[in-house]
Write a protein that holds these residues in place. Structure first.
Motif, PDB file in Angstrom:
ATOM      1  N   GLU A 109       0.825  -1.200   0.000  1.00 25.02           N
ATOM      2  CA  GLU A 109       0.000   0.000   0.000  1.00 25.02           C
ATOM      3  C   GLU A 109       0.864   1.256   0.000  1.00 25.02           C
ATOM      4  N   PHE A 139     -17.973  -5.371  -1.801  1.00 25.13           N
ATOM      5  CA  PHE A 139     -17.295  -4.920  -0.589  1.00 25.13           C
ATOM      6  C   PHE A 139     -15.801  -4.719  -0.826  1.00 25.13           C
ATOM      7  N   GLN A 140     -15.254  -5.459  -1.773  1.00 26.76           N
ATOM      8  CA  GLN A 140     -13.853  -5.194  -2.120  1.00 26.76           C
ATOM      9  C   GLN A 140     -13.735  -3.826  -2.782  1.00 26.76           C
ATOM     10  N   ARG A 154     -14.043  -1.264  -0.114  1.00 24.23           N
ATOM     11  CA  ARG A 154     -12.806  -1.160   0.654  1.00 24.23           C
ATOM     12  C   ARG A 154     -11.765  -0.350  -0.118  1.00 24.23           C
ATOM     13  N   ARG A 155     -11.675  -0.591  -1.400  1.00 27.62           N
ATOM     14  CA  ARG A 155     -10.692   0.141  -2.207  1.00 27.62           C
ATOM     15  C   ARG A 155     -11.023   1.630  -2.218  1.00 27.62           C
ATOM     16  N   ILE A 161      -9.929   3.033   0.994  1.00 23.60           N
ATOM     17  CA  ILE A 161      -8.471   3.197   1.052  1.00 23.60           C
ATOM     18  C   ILE A 161      -8.074   4.462   0.294  1.00 23.60           C
ATOM     19  N   ILE A 214     -19.989   0.489   5.603  1.00 27.26           N
ATOM     20  CA  ILE A 214     -18.559   0.405   5.909  1.00 27.26           C
ATOM     21  C   ILE A 214     -17.912   1.624   5.264  1.00 27.26           C
ATOM     22  N   PHE A 239     -11.122  -1.436   7.016  1.00 30.75           N
ATOM     23  CA  PHE A 239     -11.034  -2.264   8.215  1.00 30.75           C
ATOM     24  C   PHE A 239      -9.661  -2.903   8.347  1.00 30.75           C
ATOM     25  N   GLU A 240      -9.167  -2.904   9.557  1.00 29.45           N
ATOM     26  CA  GLU A 240      -7.964  -3.675   9.866  1.00 29.45           C
ATOM     27  C   GLU A 240      -8.413  -4.892  10.657  1.00 29.45           C
ATOM     28  N   LEU A 241      -7.493  -5.838  10.808  1.00 30.29           N
ATOM     29  CA  LEU A 241      -7.849  -7.065  11.528  1.00 30.29           C
ATOM     30  C   LEU A 241      -8.266  -6.807  12.961  1.00 30.29           C
ATOM     31  N   PHE A 256     -15.657  -6.198  13.630  1.00 28.68           N
ATOM     32  CA  PHE A 256     -16.252  -6.420  12.308  1.00 28.68           C
ATOM     33  C   PHE A 256     -17.768  -6.490  12.328  1.00 28.68           C
ATOM     34  N   MET A 257     -18.350  -6.618  13.476  1.00 27.03           N
ATOM     35  CA  MET A 257     -19.765  -6.963  13.531  1.00 27.03           C
ATOM     36  C   MET A 257     -20.626  -5.713  13.316  1.00 27.03           C
ATOM     37  N   VAL A 258     -20.600  -5.197  12.110  1.00 27.55           N
ATOM     38  CA  VAL A 258     -21.355  -3.985  11.815  1.00 27.55           C
ATOM     39  C   VAL A 258     -22.770  -4.374  11.413  1.00 27.55           C
TER      40      VAL A 258
END
Lengths: 571, 938
Positions: A28, A111-112, A115-116, A119, A163, A167-169, A173-175
């Motif tokens: 990244e 969702f990918q 996420r992008r 970012i 979202i 998200f990081e690990l 996550f439970m949105v």
């Protein structure tokens, strides 16, 4: 304790022996270090973020394997093959286990993309050496792509989890799902930001990227859907298991102002269009304008298209899912044909309904010729010329191009006639996500609902009719009559454009006989006794099922079992 | 006495049995030696050193190089079947040089993407091991428990195999020459139907599918009579391409000896194994004879440089040459032999040209005229070590530094061409039409190198070994850095650094305690999280030294030991990258911007980084007993329990899909493996003329997935959790459909419209439809979890006999491929298809109805095709004769032994002759008969 210290000092002594050597991995940090790299990231984000209206082969495109257009799940069309996924609607076979495999391949991919986008929004400011206009444009594109993917989920599932960060690990996550209102507001606010930041138009070499107009139309469409009966309603189509959760699938009240917002947003698209170089195609002649929109990529009516492939071969997606099997021996999925139910929606060229004898008649070609010119630009009728490979379409009973032609007319709206098996095996799919024509129909529909059939509503719909040679709608229609006409107009104009299925859902008309439930008819053509005319026969080819729970898709069972999602009603 | 026995558990019964045996062999009352003294003379290889046998408290099994001279094979691992308790050898193939056997210590105890292989060290460093020959190997030791492997830290959890090469000892020059010459032949070949049966059954299959028969009565008659070799051929391609037997030979020459200053061991070995293909190179200028040959060389030298400083040089290597007609492996040709119908086309046409048809080329033509592939592989293992005695600091202290370099290189040279062949067709007029395929071209060459690996290791040791009075102390502290580089742009070298140590204390040769540890770092892991601490402790008690057993007739020696520790496995695998702590973005997806649709490269997102990624850990407990009973029985028994955790799994159970990435692998998985292994050896060498021994080994493990975060399933029987690792899942076949009524009354099977005679499956979820939700755990894993070996030997005067049996159980063989799936994929039919279902054989049929097209229903993964994979094989039998010394002396020879050997002589199994239980397709399992001579010169 001492030994721990001892080891730590040993580790120091070993120095950087175990450090990872410099390599060619892209991380990244490398992406967000220069404009060139950011551009490749954005390119990938388009690939993930822009869906397709066609069946495509791989998950990073839209559709599903074994796919043909979703028109085959509605009254628009019937697939030649029984085993294609789109049939699951026709026999009410959508389940909480097959929903992603058969209906919504893109669930995870969206969702990918989101996420992008997140970012990009988080990191673009810190990339050295970018000018502020470019930064704004990237933010606008990211927000547009995020909004587009949320819209695609909103129309399928209702309220979904929002979202808005990467998200990081270590994150929770439970949105849970958001309400309809929250999701619509989120999409609209992303669109508003994008409208502010996106350019009106790009250079020709960047055509395909999100413009201000794309964001305007996405906003208009979101508001149109939000104002529609499925969501803009005091009670949902079915109660949630716990009715206090009903706001996840509808507003919980009817508010006419939602139509007003939708109308204003659609008007904004029409007003913006000239600034973006966007015009309705009206200069090709009333019998060719419509077809021109689909045959020519990047024409001036298109606001946004999926451009995930270059030219594709006749044996590749999407052609292999759309071309009639008898037209090309290399296709797998055998094509699809228009149902008789849908055929009856086409007016005659004088604006009056066509009369079809329920038993049949000897004047099929005559009847075809009387129809709205858009009909002949959408299908290949029996006896017509298609292309050099198929100079006469033999789609009559006993003809060699009739196998799989259940509805009566092969659908060829998006297929360039230049595409053939012998000499021209590649063509560029014209995968239109947004075109200006839709904005007029959005506007006419919303305005009629908020203000009744006012002059502006008439004007909007008549522009669309005129360019294909249809007379203006008769004046003096009631609001209900106008609604029927605008819905019919929308069905015709946007036929097979990944629109009607969602219109049926938002209008809540799927359960009406002949829409997605009940009897479906096809038309059989016979060459005798009246060549060059054809005799026709109307026959029922199937009874389709529809359950009310199908107004919104279910979430996959394995996802619901993870405990953060409340399932839609009836599943 | 008798009455008591039944009240006690099995171990007492065992003792009872042993006492019966002892009475049978009527133990002579020879004077007893102090048992520990015996064990002092045996030195065991342990992690980074050696220890006297009595002092060892870990679970270690050793076999000597001289003890694995047979079976005869090009592969070193093929000599280890059933020989080392706890070691499972899984056959990878029988093609010379392509055996690819895999070996496991105590089975496997990890799953998913993780590496299951053990750490294999040759003289302390990672190096090629399968190409070694037993003549250059001193011993092979398997280190099994945490105590034995703790010094290997995060590399030890899958077990460690130590291979030690031979070194010279002080004494006169000893020259040994040996050679072994033999023949290999296929142990079993797949059995296919000849043309008559093929055609008959194919007609039946067509009728079953509602199609007209293809072969007329005249055709069938012609096939039966075999009177028309061109248009009704009956070709057995195995007979056409393979020879009955192929030679294999080995030559070894080694020298050893030394004095106070220098000791040396030098060995040269040449092994050659010809492939079972006919000698295609002799028949055609465009081919070679398939063969594999390897030269092994070794020179290990130890030098005392000064009184205190000594050097140790290790130099070994191999050169491998392989030649193969048609392609670089035999898979394609063997597949062709197994699929082309016997009547498809003749080998040669009436005009002498090569036959073929439109679908398949001629396999014989392919090996004779398609060109050939040769490869050359080289390995080099070099190591230099210096040891300085540091007695001046404190007695018993020494320091060693060791530097090793290993490399591996493989290059290929391929020559290929095309050739012409013809499909023939006969018209009713009698005219034969030839359709030509391909043209004759000259050979075109291409060269390339593929794998290139090198491994550099630097090790520093501090050793301490001293005895004061009743106290014995033995300790080691070492530091190791190793780097394993693999060719390839994206391959980073694999690096480790390791501080480790061990301290052993023994009191009175009775009570032993040992602590060992490793502090190991691996470059696979994020900075500051690269190092892990791996401790282990063990205790031993030599019970036989206690007064109460001192005079025991039963126990000459008895040691019990136990260990516990934590070890790791850093071969954790991963999604698409080694450095999982970095998020990577491979370039991959394109988009086409612009009115001219130009391609723009897009970046896709790899799986999410796991910044906490770490190695697998295992809490390993071991309890062992070693005993010498009644002077003749040596018993070793170990029980173990291993709890593996931090296995990489994707969080499919917990993480929502909306995360928007490929789910990362997280250290969340857990597995358990427990079991036992033992060895019992009976030795009788009391008589000078007759000696006899029997050695039995038994290894058993039972593993299971404890947690793997699998996605939530609709039915409980779909979960892997709790089941053995790699448990197969499939449908339960419950017979064949009897008739249409049976079909109508049964659940719908989704794959195709079934007909009478099709396989009927169990509706597991009782939803009235058989689909993928009806799969459940069926059968056992392919890997046996019980391995047993029996090694028997006897000597009478100059004659000797030696037999090695090995057997496995608790495993499943799955019948699949052309041999079993009649007519599928345009293939032929195996003899198994004769047991097919027909209306008249409905009651007895074991094979579904035939279908001429691919049948989606019948070849689903199901219990129908599962068979018990247990077997017992005679791995080796050898008869030898030692020439009397009176004769050998005349020829200045000290020892001459001539012998005949059979390797893989027979297999008792449940395969009904259709295949070997270990090798189902491709190059067949082989048996080897050989004669040899071994001469030791004075």
């Amino acid at each position: 304790m001492t030994s721990a210290l001892l080891f730590q000092s040993c580790e120091k002594m070993m120095g950087d022996y175990l450090d990872k050597a410099p390599g060619v991995d892209v991380t990244e940090d490398t992406i967000f270090s220069s404009k060139v790299q950011v551009e490749t990231f954005i390119t990938g984000t388009y690939r993930y973020g822009i869906h397709s209206i066609f069946p495509r082969s791989e998950a990073t495109y839209t559709g599903s394997d074994y796919g043909i257009p979703i028109a085959c799940s509605t009254d628009e069309a019937e697939a030649a093959n029984t085993w294609v996924n789109q049939q699951v609607y026709n026999n009410a076979n959508v389940t909480i286990d097959n929903v992603q495999g058969a209906i919504d391949y893109r669930f995870n991919i969206r969702f990918q993309a989101i996420r992008r986008a997140n970012i990009l929004l988080q990191r673009i400011d810190a990339v050295p050496g970018l000018d502020p206009t470019y930064i704004n444009q990237v933010k606008g594109e990211a927000r547009f792509i995020r909004a587009l993917n949320y819209f695609e989920m909103f129309k399928r599932y209702g309220g979904v989890s929002i979202i808005d960060k990467k998200f990081e690990l270590t994150d929770n996550f439970m949105v849970p799902r958001s309400t309809i209102k929250e999701v619509v507001d989120f999409i609209v606010s992303d669109c508003d930001e994008a409208i502010k930041n996106l350019p009106e138009v790009y250079n020709a070499d960047m055509r395909g990227r999100a413009t201000k107009g794309a964001a305007l139309l996405l906003k208009a469409k979101t508001l149109l859907y939000a104002a529609s009966p499925l969501f803009n309603n005091g009670t949902p189509y079915l109660n949630m298991a716990d009715p206090s959760n009903n706001t996840l699938i509808c507003y919980g009240d009817y508010d006419v102002n939602r139509w007003k917002l939708a109308a204003n947003a659609a008007k904004a698209v029409i007003d913006w269009a000239p600034a973006g170089g966007i015009f309705l195609i009206t200069d090709q002649g009333i019998d060719k304008n419509y077809r021109y929109v689909f045959e020519h990529c990047d024409n001036s009516e298109i606001i946004l298209a999926n451009k995930s492939t270059g030219q594709t071969g006749i044996w590749e997606w999407p052609w292999t899912g759309m071309l009639p099997g008898p037209f090309c021996s290399w296709t797998w999925y055998m094509g699809y044909s228009m149902t008789f139910n849908f055929l009856t929606k086409y007016e005659k060229q004088d604006g009056t309904p066509q009369t079809w004898d329920p038993v049949g008649g000897n004047d099929l070609i005559t009847k075809y010729k009387e129809l709205d010119r858009r009909f002949n630009q959408s299908v290949a009728v029996v006896g017509s010329y298609w292309n050099t490979d198929n100079t006469i379409v033999n789609s009559y009973v006993g003809g060699n191009q009739n196998s799989g032609n259940i509805g009566g007319e092969w659908i060829l709206k998006f297929i360039p006639p230049s595409l053939n098996q012998t000499s021209s095996q590649y063509a560029m799919p014209n995968d239109i996500i947004f075109r200006l024509g839709e904005a007029y129909l959005d506007y006419a529909e919303a305005l009629n609902e908020s203000d009744g059939p006012v002059a502006d509503a008439y004007a909007a719909i008549n522009i669309i009719r005129e360019r294909s040679g249809q007379p203006d709608l008769p004046t003096g229609l009631s609001q209900d009559q106008f609604r029927d006409r605008v819905r019919n107009e929308r069905a015709i104009e946007l036929f097979d454009e990944d629109q009607r299925f969602w219109d049926i859902m938002r209008w809540q008309i799927a359960e009406q006989d002949g829409v997605m439930l009940g009897s479906f008819y096809g038309l059989k053509a016979y060459p005798n006794p009246t060549a060059p005319n054809f005799r026709y026969e109307v026959y029922k080819f199937e009874s389709r099922s529809f359950n009310r729970n199908e107004y919104l898709l279910p979430f996959l069972r394995s996802e619901v079992l993870k405990g953060y999602l409340i399932q839609n009603p009836g599943w | 006495m008798k009455f008591m026995i039944y009240k006690y558990n099995r171990s007492i019964i065992l003792i009872f049995l042993i006492s019966i045996c002892s009475s049978i062999f009527s133990v002579a009352q020879v004077p007893l030696q102090d048992s520990v003294v015996v064990k002092q003379n045996t030195v065991v290889n342990i992690a980074y050193g050696t220890q006297q046998d009595w002092m060892v408290t870990g679970a270690i099994s050793t076999i000597k190089g001289s003890d694995i001279q047979s079976p005869f094979s090009t592969s070193f691992t093929s000599r280890l079947y059933g020989r080392i308790p706890g070691l499972t050898v899984i056959t990878g193939g029988a093609e010379p040089g392509n055996e690819n056997n895999s070996i496991y210590s105590r089975g496997i105890n990890t799953f998913g993407v993780a590496g299951t292989g053990m750490l294999i060290l040759v003289d302390g460093v990672e190096a090629n091991f399968t190409d070694l020959v037993p003549e250059e190997v001193e011993s092979v030791s398997l280190l099994k428990d945490a105590s034995a492997t703790a010094m290997y830290g995060s590399r030890g959890a899958n077990g460690v195999l130590l291979v030690t090469t031979k070194r010279g000892t002080k004494g006169n020059l000893k020259v040994v020459f040996s050679t072994q010459q033999g023949f290999q032949s296929a142990e079993r070949l797949p059995q296919f139907l000849g043309s008559f049966d093929y055609a008959r059954l194919y007609n039946e299959a067509l009728v079953n599918d509602g199609k007209p028969e293809l072969y007329t009565a005249e055709d069938l008659a012609s096939y039966q009579k075999g009177d028309d070799p061109y248009f009704h051929p009956d070709v057995n391609w195995y007979k056409e391409l393979l020879r009955q037997s192929a030679p294999i030979s080995n030559y070894n020459l080694n020298f050893s000896g030394g004095n106070d200053k220098v000791r040396y061991f030098v060995s040269l070995n040449h092994i050659k194994s010809n492939s079972l293909y006919r000698k295609s190179g002799d028949e055609s200028d465009f081919s070679v004879n398939g063969n594999y040959q390897r030269v092994n060389f070794r020179s290990n030298v130890d030098i005392n440089l000064t009184k205190r400083l000594s050097a140790s040089l290790t130099f070994g290597g191999t050169v491998v040459d392989k030649a193969n007609p048609a392609s670089n492996n035999t898979d394609g040709i063997f597949n062709a032999m197994s699929i082309i119908a016997p009547n498809a086309f003749p080998v040669y046409n009436p005009n002498g040209s090569l036959g073929r048809n439109s679908l398949y080329s001629n396999p014989l033509g392919d090996i004779l005229y398609n060109g050939f592939y040769t490869s050359n592989g080289r390995t080099l293992q070099t190591s230099v070590g210096f040891t300085e005695q540091l007695d001046m600091i404190t007695p018993g202290l020494s320091a060693t530094v060791n530097i090793s370099f290993n490399s591996y290189f493989l290059s290929q040279s391929n020559k290929s061409r095309t050739y012409e062949s013809f499909a023939i067709k006969k018209y009713p007029s009698g005219v034969i039409e030839y359709t030509k395929y391909g043209i004759n071209t000259s050979l075109i060459g291409s060269e390339g190198s593929s794998d290139q690996n090198r491994n550099t290791v630097v090790q520093y040791f501090l050793n301490y070994d001293r005895t004061f009075g009743t106290h014995a102390i033995n300790g080691i502290l070492m530091y190791n850095e190793d780097e394993y580089a693999i060719s390839g742009v994206n391959n980073f070298p694999v690096k480790h650094s390791n501080i480790s140590g061990r301290a052993t204390y023994a009191n009175n040769q009775k009570y032993i305690g040992e602590l060992s540890f490793s502090y190991m770092g691996s470059d696979n892991f994020p900075k500051n999280k690269q190092f892990g601490f791996f401790p282990a402790a063990s205790l031993g008690w030599i019970v036989s030294k206690e007064d109460f057993l001192k005079d025991s007739k039963l126990f000459n020696y008895l040691k019990i030991r136990g260990s516990y520790g934590v070890i790791g496995n850093d071969k954790i695998g991963g999604y698409d990258q080694r450095f999982m702590f970095d998020q990577v973005y491979p370039y991959a997806s394109n988009y086409y911007f612009g009115t001219t649709n130009d391609t723009y490269t897009g970046i896709i997102q790899g799986s999410l980084a796991n910044p906490e990624v770490t190695w697998e850990k295992e809490k390993s407990a071991n309890f062992g007993v070693e005993a010498t009973l009644l002077n003749h029985f040596d018993l070793t028994l170990d029980l173990f329990n291993r709890d593996r955790y931090d296995i990489l799994v994707q969080p499919n159970r917990t993480d929502p899909d909306f995360m928007g990435y490929t789910k990362p692998y997280l250290n969340q998985g857990r597995a358990n493996n427990k079991g036992f292994e033992g060895k019992l050896r009976y030795n009788n060498d009391k008589s000078k003329d007759f000696k006899f021994f029997a050695e039995a080994t038994l290894s058993y493990f039972k593993n299971k997935v404890v947690y793997n975060s699998e996605a939530l399933q609709l039915y409980d029987y779909l979960y892997q959790t709790g089941l053995p690792i790699y448990q197969p899942f499939g449908l339960v076949a419950i017979g064949f459909f009897k008739d249409q009524t049976d079909i109508d009354n049964s659940p719908k099977q989704i794959w195709t419209t079934v007909k009478p005679g099709d396989v009927k499956y169990q509706d597991k979820n009782k939803d009235g439809e058989i689909d993928q939700s009806d799969i459940s755990p069926i059968g056992k894993t392919g890997m046996p979890n019980l391995t047993a070996g029996l090694h028997l030997g006897a000597q009478y005067k100059g004659f000797d006999i030696d037999m090695i049996f090995q057997g496995v159980s608790n495993c499943t063989v799955y019948y699949s491929g052309n041999n079993y799936e009649a007519f599928q994929n345009n293939g032929k039919a195996g003899t198994i298809a004769l047991n097919r279902w027909t209306p008249s054989t409905a009651e007895t049929a074991t094979y579904p109805r035939l279908s001429s097209m691919n049948n989606e229903n019948n070849y689903q993964y199901s219990t129908l095709w599962m068979h018990d994979g247990s077997y017992i094989k005679l791995r080796s039998i050898e008869l030898g004769y030692n020439l009397p010394s009176q004769i050998t002396k005349l020829a200045k020879m000290q020892n001459v032994r001539i012998f005949i050997n059979g390797t893989n002589v027979f297999s008792l199994d449940y395969m009904h002759g259709y295949q070997d239980p270990e090798i189902g397709s491709g190059y067949p399992a082989v048996k080897t008969y050989s004669v040899g001579v071994r001469v030791q010169f004075m």
